[in-house]
Scaffold this motif. Structure first.
Motif, PDB file in Angstrom:
ATOM      1  N   SER A 222       2.768 -11.894 -23.295  1.00  0.00           N
ATOM      2  CA  SER A 222       3.035 -12.228 -22.021  1.00  0.00           C
ATOM      3  C   SER A 222       3.905 -13.364 -22.067  1.00  0.00           C
ATOM      4  O   SER A 222       4.855 -13.785 -21.104  1.00  0.00           O
ATOM      5  N   ASP A 223       3.870 -14.130 -23.036  1.00  0.00           N
ATOM      6  CA  ASP A 223       4.828 -15.382 -23.329  1.00  0.00           C
ATOM      7  C   ASP A 223       6.231 -14.864 -24.078  1.00  0.00           C
ATOM      8  O   ASP A 223       7.263 -15.416 -23.449  1.00  0.00           O
ATOM      9  N   THR A 224       6.330 -14.082 -24.854  1.00  0.00           N
ATOM     10  CA  THR A 224       7.726 -13.731 -25.412  1.00  0.00           C
ATOM     11  C   THR A 224       8.349 -12.460 -24.506  1.00  0.00           C
ATOM     12  O   THR A 224       9.594 -12.426 -24.711  1.00  0.00           O
ATOM     13  N   ILE A 225       7.599 -11.637 -23.713  1.00  0.00           N
ATOM     14  CA  ILE A 225       8.363 -10.720 -23.146  1.00  0.00           C
ATOM     15  C   ILE A 225       9.344 -10.946 -22.068  1.00  0.00           C
ATOM     16  O   ILE A 225      10.244 -10.459 -21.937  1.00  0.00           O
ATOM     17  N   VAL A 226       8.843 -12.101 -21.357  1.00  0.00           N
ATOM     18  CA  VAL A 226       9.733 -12.470 -20.371  1.00  0.00           C
ATOM     19  C   VAL A 226      11.151 -12.614 -20.551  1.00  0.00           C
ATOM     20  O   VAL A 226      12.334 -12.428 -20.279  1.00  0.00           O
ATOM     21  N   PRO A 227      11.585 -13.791 -21.624  1.00  0.00           N
ATOM     22  CA  PRO A 227      12.589 -14.362 -22.221  1.00  0.00           C
ATOM     23  C   PRO A 227      13.597 -13.054 -22.575  1.00  0.00           C
ATOM     24  O   PRO A 227      14.832 -12.793 -22.404  1.00  0.00           O
ATOM     25  N   LEU A 228      12.711 -12.031 -23.569  1.00  0.00           N
ATOM     26  CA  LEU A 228      13.378 -10.797 -23.903  1.00  0.00           C
ATOM     27  C   LEU A 228      13.679  -9.894 -22.922  1.00  0.00           C
ATOM     28  O   LEU A 228      15.171  -9.405 -23.158  1.00  0.00           O
ATOM     29  N   LEU A 229      13.030  -9.450 -21.881  1.00  0.00           N
ATOM     30  CA  LEU A 229      13.584  -8.749 -20.847  1.00  0.00           C
ATOM     31  C   LEU A 229      14.685  -9.228 -20.013  1.00  0.00           C
ATOM     32  O   LEU A 229      15.388  -8.609 -19.318  1.00  0.00           O
ATOM     33  N   LEU A 230      14.692 -10.926 -20.026  1.00  0.00           N
ATOM     34  CA  LEU A 230      15.784 -11.248 -19.046  1.00  0.00           C
ATOM     35  C   LEU A 230      17.130 -10.992 -19.882  1.00  0.00           C
ATOM     36  O   LEU A 230      18.107 -10.643 -19.095  1.00  0.00           O
TER      37      LEU A 230
ATOM     38  N   ALA B 175      11.355 -15.476 -12.080  1.00  0.00           N
ATOM     39  CA  ALA B 175      10.023 -15.717 -11.437  1.00  0.00           C
ATOM     40  C   ALA B 175       9.615 -14.250 -10.893  1.00  0.00           C
ATOM     41  O   ALA B 175       8.398 -13.995 -11.261  1.00  0.00           O
ATOM     42  N   TRP B 176      10.298 -13.270 -10.615  1.00  0.00           N
ATOM     43  CA  TRP B 176       9.842 -11.906 -10.551  1.00  0.00           C
ATOM     44  C   TRP B 176       9.424 -11.367 -11.498  1.00  0.00           C
ATOM     45  O   TRP B 176       8.484 -10.566 -11.505  1.00  0.00           O
ATOM     46  N   LEU B 177      10.199 -11.455 -12.735  1.00  0.00           N
ATOM     47  CA  LEU B 177       9.560 -10.998 -13.767  1.00  0.00           C
ATOM     48  C   LEU B 177       8.366 -11.305 -14.400  1.00  0.00           C
ATOM     49  O   LEU B 177       7.496 -10.559 -14.820  1.00  0.00           O
ATOM     50  N   SER B 178       8.267 -12.625 -14.437  1.00  0.00           N
ATOM     51  CA  SER B 178       6.855 -13.583 -14.629  1.00  0.00           C
ATOM     52  C   SER B 178       5.770 -12.803 -13.956  1.00  0.00           C
ATOM     53  O   SER B 178       4.621 -12.491 -14.360  1.00  0.00           O
ATOM     54  N   ALA B 179       6.001 -12.747 -12.623  1.00  0.00           N
ATOM     55  CA  ALA B 179       4.956 -11.990 -11.518  1.00  0.00           C
ATOM     56  C   ALA B 179       4.528 -10.502 -12.048  1.00  0.00           C
ATOM     57  O   ALA B 179       3.346 -10.254 -12.078  1.00  0.00           O
TER      58      ALA B 179
END
Length: 115
Positions: free
Chosen positions: A75-83, A40-44
């Motif tokens: 913005s859709d692919t970056i969150v799972p990758l950065l997690l 949630a933090w990363l998505s924000a």
């Protein structure tokens, strides 16, 4: 309160935290590897900053991505990758209230943090 996000053994992180300490600026350090990051933090964060500013394209982790992965960063692919690869987040990342600052430049820190 100022929070500094990054990876403890990164040389740029060490320089930034030394600068903050030398200038008596209180901060909390959040180590991506030790403390983890929240989806949630990363998505924000992704909603607030450009992906090209967020991603450390000079780092080994980014360079090891396939060309297809690099071309499809959004913005859709970056969150799972950065997690799974938090070392790809440009560092240090400073957050305080509405301030979001990436990287370390002493003169920029002085401008932002010395009143």
């Amino acid at each position: 309160m100022l929070t500094v996000y990054g990876i403890k053994n990164c040389d740029t992180m060490k320089k930034a935290m030394a600068w903050l300490t030398d200038h008596n600026i209180d901060f909390t350090f959040h180590d991506y590897r030790k403390d983890g990051i929240d989806e949630a933090w990363l998505s924000a964060l992704v909603q607030q900053v450009d992906i090209n500013v967020l991603v450390n394209k000079r780092g080994t982790t980014y360079r090891q991505l396939s060309d297809e992965q690099k071309q499809n960063l959004n913005s859709d692919t970056i969150v799972p990758l950065l997690l799974t690869q938090p070392a790809m987040i440009k560092r240090p990342l400073l957050i305080q209230d509405t301030l979001i600052e990436f990287g370390f430049k002493a003169d920029r820190y002085h401008q932002l943090l010395i009143k």
